[in-house]
Design a protein around this motif. Structure first.
Motif, PDB file in Angstrom:
ATOM      1  N   PRO A 161      90.044 -29.486 -59.681  1.00  0.00           N
ATOM      2  CA  PRO A 161      89.234 -28.283 -59.463  1.00  0.00           C
ATOM      3  C   PRO A 161      89.901 -27.080 -60.141  1.00  0.00           C
ATOM      4  O   PRO A 161      91.137 -26.999 -60.174  1.00  0.00           O
ATOM      5  CB  PRO A 161      89.248 -28.119 -57.938  1.00  0.00           C
ATOM      6  CG  PRO A 161      89.730 -29.418 -57.389  1.00  0.00           C
ATOM      7  CD  PRO A 161      90.537 -30.094 -58.444  1.00  0.00           C
ATOM      8  N   PRO A 162      89.105 -26.146 -60.693  1.00  0.00           N
ATOM      9  CA  PRO A 162      89.673 -25.038 -61.488  1.00  0.00           C
ATOM     10  C   PRO A 162      90.765 -24.248 -60.781  1.00  0.00           C
ATOM     11  O   PRO A 162      91.713 -23.801 -61.439  1.00  0.00           O
ATOM     12  CB  PRO A 162      88.453 -24.153 -61.764  1.00  0.00           C
ATOM     13  CG  PRO A 162      87.288 -25.077 -61.661  1.00  0.00           C
ATOM     14  CD  PRO A 162      87.643 -26.138 -60.670  1.00  0.00           C
ATOM     15  N   HIS A 163      90.693 -24.105 -59.452  1.00  0.00           N
ATOM     16  CA  HIS A 163      91.699 -23.251 -58.790  1.00  0.00           C
ATOM     17  C   HIS A 163      93.087 -23.901 -58.770  1.00  0.00           C
ATOM     18  O   HIS A 163      94.060 -23.255 -58.419  1.00  0.00           O
ATOM     19  CB  HIS A 163      91.246 -22.897 -57.363  1.00  0.00           C
ATOM     20  CG  HIS A 163      91.274 -24.052 -56.417  1.00  0.00           C
ATOM     21  ND1 HIS A 163      90.220 -24.948 -56.302  1.00  0.00           N
ATOM     22  CD2 HIS A 163      92.229 -24.485 -55.560  1.00  0.00           C
ATOM     23  CE1 HIS A 163      90.539 -25.873 -55.395  1.00  0.00           C
ATOM     24  NE2 HIS A 163      91.749 -25.619 -54.937  1.00  0.00           N
ATOM     25  N   LEU A 164      93.200 -25.167 -59.151  1.00  0.00           N
ATOM     26  CA  LEU A 164      94.522 -25.812 -59.172  1.00  0.00           C
ATOM     27  C   LEU A 164      95.267 -25.595 -60.491  1.00  0.00           C
ATOM     28  O   LEU A 164      96.382 -26.080 -60.660  1.00  0.00           O
ATOM     29  CB  LEU A 164      94.391 -27.309 -58.883  1.00  0.00           C
ATOM     30  CG  LEU A 164      93.931 -27.639 -57.452  1.00  0.00           C
ATOM     31  CD1 LEU A 164      93.879 -29.141 -57.239  1.00  0.00           C
ATOM     32  CD2 LEU A 164      94.859 -26.991 -56.413  1.00  0.00           C
ATOM     33  N   TYR A 165      94.633 -24.879 -61.427  1.00  0.00           N
ATOM     34  CA  TYR A 165      95.318 -24.585 -62.696  1.00  0.00           C
ATOM     35  C   TYR A 165      96.034 -23.249 -62.556  1.00  0.00           C
ATOM     36  O   TYR A 165      95.445 -22.273 -62.094  1.00  0.00           O
ATOM     37  CB  TYR A 165      94.319 -24.575 -63.855  1.00  0.00           C
ATOM     38  CG  TYR A 165      93.818 -25.981 -64.142  1.00  0.00           C
ATOM     39  CD1 TYR A 165      94.389 -26.745 -65.158  1.00  0.00           C
ATOM     40  CD2 TYR A 165      92.847 -26.572 -63.344  1.00  0.00           C
ATOM     41  CE1 TYR A 165      93.976 -28.050 -65.385  1.00  0.00           C
ATOM     42  CE2 TYR A 165      92.425 -27.876 -63.556  1.00  0.00           C
ATOM     43  CZ  TYR A 165      92.992 -28.607 -64.576  1.00  0.00           C
ATOM     44  OH  TYR A 165      92.598 -29.902 -64.805  1.00  0.00           O
ATOM     45  N   VAL A 166      97.328 -23.240 -62.944  1.00  0.00           N
ATOM     46  CA  VAL A 166      98.151 -22.059 -62.654  1.00  0.00           C
ATOM     47  C   VAL A 166      98.565 -21.285 -63.908  1.00  0.00           C
ATOM     48  O   VAL A 166      99.148 -20.216 -63.806  1.00  0.00           O
ATOM     49  CB  VAL A 166      99.413 -22.452 -61.856  1.00  0.00           C
ATOM     50  CG1 VAL A 166      99.026 -23.026 -60.494  1.00  0.00           C
ATOM     51  CG2 VAL A 166     100.286 -23.447 -62.628  1.00  0.00           C
ATOM     52  N   ARG A 167      98.317 -21.867 -65.108  1.00  0.00           N
ATOM     53  CA  ARG A 167      98.661 -21.167 -66.345  1.00  0.00           C
ATOM     54  C   ARG A 167      97.632 -21.543 -67.381  1.00  0.00           C
ATOM     55  O   ARG A 167      97.020 -22.606 -67.296  1.00  0.00           O
ATOM     56  CB  ARG A 167     100.013 -21.621 -66.909  1.00  0.00           C
ATOM     57  CG  ARG A 167     101.195 -21.527 -66.001  1.00  0.00           C
ATOM     58  CD  ARG A 167     102.447 -21.889 -66.778  1.00  0.00           C
ATOM     59  NE  ARG A 167     102.679 -20.947 -67.832  1.00  0.00           N
ATOM     60  CZ  ARG A 167     103.459 -19.879 -67.731  1.00  0.00           C
ATOM     61  NH1 ARG A 167     104.111 -19.638 -66.615  1.00  0.00           N
ATOM     62  NH2 ARG A 167     103.606 -19.063 -68.741  1.00  0.00           N
ATOM     63  N   VAL A 168      97.512 -20.703 -68.418  1.00  0.00           N
ATOM     64  CA  VAL A 168      96.737 -21.105 -69.585  1.00  0.00           C
ATOM     65  C   VAL A 168      97.456 -20.573 -70.817  1.00  0.00           C
ATOM     66  O   VAL A 168      98.011 -19.474 -70.808  1.00  0.00           O
ATOM     67  CB  VAL A 168      95.272 -20.605 -69.499  1.00  0.00           C
ATOM     68  CG1 VAL A 168      95.180 -19.103 -69.513  1.00  0.00           C
ATOM     69  CG2 VAL A 168      94.416 -21.210 -70.612  1.00  0.00           C
TER      70      VAL A 168
END
Ligand SMILES: [Zn+2]
Length: 407
Positions: A63-70
């Motif tokens: 799910p998108p909220h589990l990504y912490v960096r880009v």
């Protein structure tokens, strides 16, 4: 590929197909797909997916909220690609960089100057993460002038420098001009990244001599991760504990021993943004030789020899800008240069503008070009500072060829 790697690759592909909508669309339903049957993935496909489904596309497995960096690719050959990282993937990057630093002999007690800009590209941040993992100190030198960097390196007695090879040479030039040579005296390792120079013998020798330090190479890409570990005998080792590695021809067949091909990589443990069989665009020479030290991982003695998207066909010859760089560095170790491909009277031509010492250097460079490329190159000496300088990639390539002519 060992049977263990094949098993891990099959599990990775199954995971990607189960959780990434993009991979499910590419691979379809049905039987398990072994890695060698997965269609190689290009950056263009990932970018098109992001353009259709902004901002991050559909290659996400969480799910998108589990990504912490880009992070973002440099976009020199098209729109930039955004690559998101989960916390677990970011720890994986840290472990990969830690293996790189350990291979370079960097560990607790080391103070490592990171002479990169501090921006959307992954390199700087991943290096910080890796240094934290090995217990060394990071000197973040983003957003500083060369002079400010030298002052910080001197004040903290940095033991290692990580930068592009051309910037390492430029920084040494500034030190000489400013009478600050002593600032670099404590540096015992220069770890190069971002350009092929760190594996070019002339560039490597020049850096080693200028710094009185070991010069090593490292390679990584935002899309796949840090895959190239430094070898003290020159070039890189593919980190085969973390990546399945293939070297292929233009029509995706395995290349023969001693031939050049494109590196295709599968990061087996990076699950948040899976890229099975990613076509890196990095050109390497396939060899089954093992390095004299017997290090782990497939050896690439010449490192990355060029970029597939950099390669230009001039009058039927494949020309890589890195081959031109190698010839330039034999004659002008630190001078800035610009390569222009253009069309004149229906024929493709190469112009090389370069900061050169004298007429002898000019003649030597013309000879080196002819020997290396087998093509005549118009060499134009320019005054120091006439070409736009850069903290990062000092090599400039301009393509002004007229389409459909001169081939
Ligand atoms: Zn080695």
């Amino acid at each position: 590929m060992t049977s263990d790697t094949a098993r891990r690759a099959a599990e990775f592909v199954a995971f990607a197909r189960a959780h990434s909508p993009l991979m499910r669309a590419r691979l379809g339903p049905g039987e398990a797909v072994p890695l060698h049957e997965v269609p190689p993935l290009t950056k263009r496909e990932l970018i098109e997916d992001q353009m259709l489904h902004p901002p991050l596309g559909t290659n996400l497995t969480r799910p998108p909220h589990l990504y912490v960096r880009v992070h973002q690719t440099s976009g020199t050959t098209g729109p930039p690609l955004k690559v998101p990282e989960t916390a677990a993937d970011w720890r994986w990057w840290g472990r990969g960089l830690a293996r790189c630093f350990r291979a370079a002999g960097i560990g607790p007690g080391d103070r490592v100057a990171l002479a990169f800009s501090f921006g959307p590209h992954v390199q700087f941040w991943a290096a910080v993460e890796g240094l934290r993992s090995v217990g060394a100190m990071a000197l973040p030198l983003g957003g500083m002038t060369s002079l400010q960097r030298l002052q910080m390196i001197a004040a903290l007695e940095a033991t290692a420098l990580m930068s592009t090879p051309s910037y390492a040479l430029r920084l040494a030039d500034v030190a000489r001009r400013e009478g600050l040579e002593a600032a670099l005296a404590t540096v015992r390792v220069v770890l190069c990244t971002g350009e092929p120079g760190g594996s070019l013998p002339t560039v490597r020798a020049r850096i080693a001599e200028t710094y009185g330090a070991a010069c090593l190479d490292h390679a990584g890409l935002t899309e796949v991760g840090p895959f190239g570990l430094p070898c003290s005998h020159g070039g890189l080792h593919v980190d085969e504990d973390a990546f399945a590695c293939e070297i292929v021809t233009e029509d995706l067949q395995p290349v023969a021993e001693g031939e050049q091909g494109e590196l295709v990589l599968t990061p087996l443990e990076r699950l948040g943004f899976p890229v099975p069989r990613y076509r890196t665009g990095d050109i390497v020479v396939a060899t089954s030789e093992t390095c004299p030290a017997g290090h782990r991982g497939r050896w690439l003695p010449g490192g990355i020899v060029g970029r597939a998207d950099d390669m230009v066909v001039i009058r039927g010859m494949n020309v890589y800008p890195s081959a031109i760089e190698e010839a330039v560095r034999q004659v002008s170790p630190t001078g800035a240069f610009r390569i222009t491909f253009y069309t004149e009277a229906g024929l493709d031509q190469i112009k090389l503008e370069v900061e050169l010492g004298d007429a002898v250097a000019l003649r030597r460079l013309q000879e080196a070009m002819r020997a290396r490329l087998g093509l005549r190159v118009r060499v134009v000496p320019v005054a120091p500072g006439a070409l736009p300088g850069s903290d990062g990639k000092a090599r400039l390539v301009v393509d002004e060829r007229v389409r459909g002519e001169g081939r």
